[in-house]
Design a protein around this motif. Structure first.
Motif, mmCIF file in Angstrom:
data_model
loop_
_atom_site.group_PDB
_atom_site.id
_atom_site.type_symbol
_atom_site.label_atom_id
_atom_site.label_comp_id
_atom_site.label_asym_id
_atom_site.label_seq_id
_atom_site.Cartn_x
_atom_site.Cartn_y
_atom_site.Cartn_z
ATOM 1 N N ASN A 282 0.820 -1.217 0.000
ATOM 2 C CA ASN A 282 0.000 0.000 0.000
ATOM 3 C C ASN A 282 0.857 1.272 0.000
ATOM 4 O O ASN A 282 0.562 2.235 0.716
ATOM 5 C CB ASN A 282 -0.965 0.015 1.188
ATOM 6 C CG ASN A 282 -1.969 -1.125 1.119
ATOM 7 O OD1 ASN A 282 -2.563 -1.364 0.071
ATOM 8 N ND2 ASN A 282 -2.142 -1.829 2.224
ATOM 9 N N GLU A 284 1.901 4.650 -1.328
ATOM 10 C CA GLU A 284 1.353 5.715 -2.161
ATOM 11 C C GLU A 284 2.469 6.295 -3.025
ATOM 12 O O GLU A 284 3.505 6.718 -2.515
ATOM 13 C CB GLU A 284 0.770 6.833 -1.286
ATOM 14 C CG GLU A 284 0.254 8.015 -2.098
ATOM 15 C CD GLU A 284 -0.049 9.243 -1.260
ATOM 16 O OE1 GLU A 284 -0.057 10.358 -1.825
ATOM 17 O OE2 GLU A 284 -0.249 9.102 -0.041
ATOM 18 N N THR A 299 -0.436 10.233 -7.558
ATOM 19 C CA THR A 299 -0.645 11.613 -7.117
ATOM 20 C C THR A 299 0.418 12.523 -7.723
ATOM 21 O O THR A 299 1.597 12.151 -7.750
ATOM 22 C CB THR A 299 -0.546 11.687 -5.579
ATOM 23 O OG1 THR A 299 -1.447 10.747 -5.017
ATOM 24 C CG2 THR A 299 -0.848 13.086 -5.061
ATOM 25 N N ILE A 314 5.127 6.073 1.472
ATOM 26 C CA ILE A 314 4.977 7.045 0.383
ATOM 27 C C ILE A 314 6.311 7.132 -0.348
ATOM 28 O O ILE A 314 7.363 7.152 0.283
ATOM 29 C CB ILE A 314 4.597 8.454 0.912
ATOM 30 C CG1 ILE A 314 3.335 8.398 1.782
ATOM 31 C CG2 ILE A 314 4.410 9.440 -0.245
ATOM 32 C CD1 ILE A 314 3.053 9.689 2.527
#
Length: 414
Positions: A282, A284, A299, A314
């Motif tokens: 997971n 990001e 993103t 992240i």
């Protein structure tokens, strides 16, 4: 509180004078006994740790991970003590010696720094690691941990002090400041009469506060905005193994990777693969426009992303057209901690090693190896990202200075 800190400083100075004269076999024996004490009292240490964890309900998960002690982590602390015991003692070592034209015999001898202060956050393993290294290198240590780990730190210190007492040694070789207020930390930073060097460990905010406020000399241990550069000549499967390890094994620590920099020649093929490899964790992903064109669901990365140490699941992606551009980008945004290139091109690897400005620079390996234990130092007092005195993982030698010992037979200067 200043009176109390000054008393601790006086006690630490007295302990350091004793420690600097302690024989190596005694140090090693005590460290071995301390390792056993941690193992034997594991349940009590974990009970104190649970007390701290119960109070940590509003803390982010990465902070809780740093705070948590498991049986495995306590065993690692014990192994660290034993590893330090097995290492050569630097104190008294003669670095070099020579004789002058006047017949003076000069030797440069390694000596302790003195009293070391450490201000740190929720990493209870620092308590044992710091003592092992300071004790073996003849230094006394004053610890000021965060309030989140207070009971755990107190428990560890009490067991270490008990072993010192059992061996007839000064228990003030290690002391812990139990007042965790900001005011006390600020007072500790001004204690120039008693503390010889201050080492902050923790967030970029904590380190900056210590560097900005302290009158005591500081060895800056840095935040880790670490990059993995995937070169056009990289083995892509190797790159995936390295990135997944560097990001996901323990994302809350300073040697975890935060950024992927990738050559445009392999970006189209590789970015979907690494996105897939990171999906089970997971992670990001954020990216520049070229990365977004290949991975439309990620993103958009902002300017702030490039300089951010996430300490979380992240990663941001930057696509570049050359090794030179990659090096320029990394040197602009990095925190001079740990950087890696994945490549099979020897010239590219050498250029990366020579031109990247960081404490540790890797070819085809995870940044997670920037660690005193992994480097064979037994443990570390921190990872210095500055250039004066020490750089990289700081072990025994980095906690010493030198003095010149001069022997003559009546020489006077004319």
């Amino acid at each position: 509180m200043m009176d109390s800190l000054e008393k601790m400083g006086q006690q630490a100075q007295a302990a350091e004078r004793e420690l600097s004269q302690l024989a190596t076999p005694v140090k090693n024996q005590v460290l071995g006994q301390m390792a056993q004490a941690l193992r034997q009292n594991q349940a009590e240490i974990m009970l104190a740790n649970q007390h701290d964890l119960n109070q940590a309900t509003d803390l982010p998960m990465n902070f809780v991970d740093r705070l948590t002690l498991t049986a495995q982590r306590i065993e690692q602390m014990a192994l660290g003590l034993e590893k330090v015991a097995s290492l050569p003692d630097p104190i008294g070592n003669i670095e070099k010696g020579w004789q002058t034209e006047q017949g003076l015999k000069i030797e440069q001898q390694r000596v302790p720094l003195g009293v070391i202060g450490i201000i740190y956050e929720a990493r209870p393993n620092v308590t044992a690691d710091a003592f092992a290294l300071t004790f073996k290198s003849g230094n006394a240590v004053i610890l000021r941990g965060g309030k989140e780990a207070l009971q755990t730190n107190i428990s560890i210190v009490e067991f270490l002090q008990a072993v010192l007492k059992q061996n007839g040694l000064n228990p003030h070789a290690i002391q812990i400041v139990q007042d965790t207020s900001h005011e006390t930390a600020s007072e500790m930073m001004q204690l120039t009469d008693y503390i010889d060097v201050l080492i902050p460990r923790g967030s970029a905010r904590l380190i900056k506060a210590v560097v900005d406020q302290a009158k005591v000399p500081v060895i800056e241990t840095g935040a880790g905005n670490c990059h993995i550069y995937v070169d056009e000549f990289a083995q892509l499967d190797m790159a995936s193994q390295i990135i997944v390890n560097a990001k996901t094994q323990r994302p809350s620590v300073c040697n975890a990777a935060e950024k992927i920099v990738i050559h445009s020649a392999v970006a189209q093929e590789y970015l979907p693969k690494i996105a897939e490899a990171l999906k089970p964790f997971n992670v990001e992903l954020r990216g520049d426009e070229r990365a977004q064109a290949i991975l439309p669901d990620i993103t958009p990365a902002t300017e702030a992303d490039w300089g951010t140490e996430y300490n979380d699941y992240i990663m941001a992606i930057k696509v570049v057209d050359s090794l030179d551009e990659a090096i320029e980008h990394i040197n602009h945004y990095n925190t001079k901690h740990s950087e890696a290139i994945v490549t099979d091109n020897y010239e590219h690897s050498e250029q990366f090693l020579n031109q990247i400005d960081a404490a540790c620079v890797y070819v085809n390996a995870s940044t997670r190896f920037t660690d005193g234990f992994e480097f064979g130092f037994g443990a570390e007092i921190g990872i210095s990202t500055q250039k004066l005195h020490a750089r990289g993982p700081m072990g025994l030698n980095q906690l010493t200075s030198t003095k010149y010992v001069i022997r003559g037979n009546g020489q006077i200067r004319h």
